[in-house]
Motif scaffolding. Structure first.
Motif, PDB file in Angstrom:
ATOM      1  N   GLU A 231      -6.295  61.153 -49.781  1.00 55.69           N
ATOM      2  CA  GLU A 231      -7.643  60.614 -49.621  1.00 55.69           C
ATOM      3  C   GLU A 231      -8.629  61.743 -49.862  1.00 55.69           C
ATOM      4  N   ILE A 232      -9.573  61.511 -50.742  1.00 48.27           N
ATOM      5  CA  ILE A 232     -10.569  62.530 -51.088  1.00 48.27           C
ATOM      6  C   ILE A 232     -11.943  61.929 -50.837  1.00 48.27           C
ATOM      7  N   ASP A 233     -12.666  62.501 -49.904  1.00 46.94           N
ATOM      8  CA  ASP A 233     -14.010  62.018 -49.612  1.00 46.94           C
ATOM      9  C   ASP A 233     -15.037  62.838 -50.394  1.00 46.94           C
ATOM     10  N   VAL A 234     -15.966  62.133 -51.015  1.00 48.95           N
ATOM     11  CA  VAL A 234     -17.064  62.757 -51.754  1.00 48.95           C
ATOM     12  C   VAL A 234     -18.351  62.404 -51.035  1.00 48.95           C
ATOM     13  N   ARG A 235     -19.035  63.419 -50.549  1.00 44.40           N
ATOM     14  CA  ARG A 235     -20.306  63.215 -49.841  1.00 44.40           C
ATOM     15  C   ARG A 235     -21.350  64.141 -50.435  1.00 44.40           C
ATOM     16  N   ARG A 236     -22.420  63.581 -50.905  1.00 42.58           N
ATOM     17  CA  ARG A 236     -23.517  64.354 -51.487  1.00 42.58           C
ATOM     18  C   ARG A 236     -24.841  63.670 -51.149  1.00 42.58           C
ATOM     19  N   THR A 237     -25.894  64.455 -51.094  1.00 41.97           N
ATOM     20  CA  THR A 237     -27.246  63.914 -51.072  1.00 41.97           C
ATOM     21  C   THR A 237     -27.864  64.223 -52.421  1.00 41.97           C
ATOM     22  N   VAL A 238     -28.323  63.185 -53.099  1.00 40.56           N
ATOM     23  CA  VAL A 238     -28.765  63.315 -54.486  1.00 40.56           C
ATOM     24  C   VAL A 238     -30.250  62.981 -54.582  1.00 40.56           C
ATOM     25  N   ARG A 239     -31.002  63.831 -55.233  1.00 39.07           N
ATOM     26  CA  ARG A 239     -32.428  63.572 -55.437  1.00 39.07           C
ATOM     27  C   ARG A 239     -32.601  62.591 -56.594  1.00 39.07           C
ATOM     28  N   VAL A 240     -33.441  61.595 -56.400  1.00 39.93           N
ATOM     29  CA  VAL A 240     -33.642  60.541 -57.396  1.00 39.93           C
ATOM     30  C   VAL A 240     -35.125  60.234 -57.515  1.00 39.93           C
ATOM     31  N   ASP A 241     -35.489  59.638 -58.647  1.00 39.96           N
ATOM     32  CA  ASP A 241     -36.858  59.159 -58.803  1.00 39.96           C
ATOM     33  C   ASP A 241     -36.883  57.645 -58.615  1.00 39.96           C
ATOM     34  N   ARG A 242     -38.081  57.099 -58.639  1.00 43.66           N
ATOM     35  CA  ARG A 242     -38.237  55.664 -58.372  1.00 43.66           C
ATOM     36  C   ARG A 242     -37.475  54.810 -59.387  1.00 43.66           C
ATOM     37  N   ALA A 243     -37.516  55.179 -60.661  1.00 47.11           N
ATOM     38  CA  ALA A 243     -36.850  54.390 -61.687  1.00 47.11           C
ATOM     39  C   ALA A 243     -35.339  54.361 -61.470  1.00 47.11           C
ATOM     40  N   THR A 244     -34.786  55.484 -61.033  1.00 46.49           N
ATOM     41  CA  THR A 244     -33.344  55.544 -60.787  1.00 46.49           C
ATOM     42  C   THR A 244     -32.952  54.650 -59.629  1.00 46.49           C
ATOM     43  N   VAL A 245     -33.772  54.632 -58.585  1.00 45.69           N
ATOM     44  CA  VAL A 245     -33.505  53.756 -57.440  1.00 45.69           C
ATOM     45  C   VAL A 245     -33.569  52.293 -57.873  1.00 45.69           C
ATOM     46  N   GLU A 246     -34.571  51.946 -58.660  1.00 46.28           N
ATOM     47  CA  GLU A 246     -34.678  50.568 -59.136  1.00 46.28           C
ATOM     48  C   GLU A 246     -33.449  50.179 -59.966  1.00 46.28           C
ATOM     49  N   ASP A 247     -32.959  51.092 -60.798  1.00 46.24           N
ATOM     50  CA  ASP A 247     -31.757  50.798 -61.585  1.00 46.24           C
ATOM     51  C   ASP A 247     -30.536  50.645 -60.686  1.00 46.24           C
ATOM     52  N   LEU A 248     -30.441  51.454 -59.640  1.00 47.14           N
ATOM     53  CA  LEU A 248     -29.326  51.352 -58.706  1.00 47.14           C
ATOM     54  C   LEU A 248     -29.271  49.976 -58.066  1.00 47.14           C
ATOM     55  N   VAL A 249     -30.414  49.467 -57.680  1.00 47.13           N
ATOM     56  CA  VAL A 249     -30.463  48.135 -57.076  1.00 47.13           C
ATOM     57  C   VAL A 249     -30.159  47.062 -58.122  1.00 47.13           C
ATOM     58  N   ALA A 250     -30.667  47.238 -59.329  1.00 50.02           N
ATOM     59  CA  ALA A 250     -30.561  46.211 -60.365  1.00 50.02           C
ATOM     60  C   ALA A 250     -29.181  46.130 -61.006  1.00 50.02           C
ATOM     61  N   MET A 251     -28.342  47.154 -60.818  1.00 46.87           N
ATOM     62  CA  MET A 251     -27.094  47.202 -61.582  1.00 46.87           C
ATOM     63  C   MET A 251     -25.929  46.525 -60.876  1.00 46.87           C
ATOM     64  N   GLY A 252     -26.071  46.223 -59.583  1.00 44.82           N
ATOM     65  CA  GLY A 252     -24.919  45.760 -58.821  1.00 44.82           C
ATOM     66  C   GLY A 252     -25.153  44.450 -58.115  1.00 44.82           C
TER      67      GLY A 252
END
Length: 289
Positions: A231-252
């Motif tokens: 088991e490999i856990d990947v934990r990161r905090t990633v800086r994003v802009d507004r457009a990237t957040v909107e795409d994240l919501v829209a893609m799934g």
């Protein structure tokens, strides 16, 4: 780059429905055929539809696939892809056959094949997704990839004991089917969200939650068919802009739900975060010899 590279891995879904599993498909011009006469046309974009029924309404749309490509291209999930590719590179086959179930546009599969190529191992892959829009995009891969439209919740149109490596990244999964299509000793790599994945965004916008006990249920169902390796856990905090957040919501899946807050007058969300939490578990599972 071509279905011809992976046709030997595929099985006729119509024969399987008639209790004739693992009936092979062979290329015949722009068609795939089985010995019993069932034929499946290869689309001009290079993918083949083995679904056998209408595409479900919740299949990713072209707009969702485009949003996914933009989001993945932002680098936000690069650490997830790197962990997946590193785990894949530890598998033993010199020229592995790789199946990506719920492949979307094939981004993770491409990253795995690229890592194998870096190590001098020429792999080939099947990108399987229920979305024709996703399959069209996956068919454009620069690697030896065949794109197939099929439902991950049904029997996979893949021959038994056929693939060395199976991927499931944020996708539906049937451990019994993964075990069936893997060669003895083959590996399944399964990426799923941890409870803190996208936690602040989910809370702020009322997005779909990670089901409580998800990891425990996944481990229990998989252990009935495959052996746990790591088991490999990947934990990161990633800086994003507004457009990237909107795409994240829209893609799934949230694209089919309307629980998140209404846009403000500027056309975005007033509280769009500038960082997101990436927290996933990569499970490594092995089919017994």
């Amino acid at each position: 780059m071509s279905l011809a590279d992976v046709t030997d891995l595929l099985a006729c879904p119509t024969c399987a429905d008639r209790e004739l599993p693992d009936t092979p498909l062979v290329p015949d011009g722009s068609t795939l055929r089985c010995p019993r006469g069932h034929a499946y046309d290869v689309a001009r974009q290079g993918h083949v539809n083995l679904l056998g029924r209408a595409v479900p309404r919740n299949a990713d749309s072209p707009a969702m696939v485009a949003a996914r490509e933009r989001f993945l291209g932002s680098g936000a999930y690069d650490d997830v892809a790197d962990a997946l590719a590193t785990a894949a590179a530890r598998t033993g086959a010199d020229a592995p056959a790789v199946l990506d179930v719920g492949a979307g546009p094939g981004w993770y599969l491409d990253r795995v094949l690229a890592r194998l190529d870096d190590e001098g191992r020429t792999g080939r892959g099947v990108a399987l997704d229920v979305s024709p829009a996703a399959a069209r995009r996956a068919a454009r891969s620069p690697w030896s990839v065949g794109a197939v439209v099929a439902d991950a919740w049904e029997r996979l149109p893949v021959r038994s004991d056929a693939v060395d490596l199976a991927l499931s990244v944020f996708a539906p999964r049937q451990p019994a089917e993964l075990a069936r299509v893997l060669v003895p000793g083959g590996t399944a790599l399964v990426v799923s969200p941890l409870p803190e994945h996208l936690a602040s965004l989910r809370e702020a916008w009322g997005l779909l939650d990670v089901e409580p006990g998800k990891q425990e249920r996944l481990a229990a169902t998989f252990s009935e068919h495959l052996q746990p390796v790591d088991e490999i856990d990947v934990r990161r905090t990633v800086r994003v802009d507004r457009a990237t957040v909107e795409d994240l919501v829209a893609m799934g899946p949230n694209a089919f739900h309307h629980h998140h807050q209404q846009p403000d007058d500027a056309g975005g969300h007033a509280d769009a975060p500038d960082v997101i939490e990436v927290a996933v578990r990569l499970g490594v599972w092995r089919r017994p010899d």
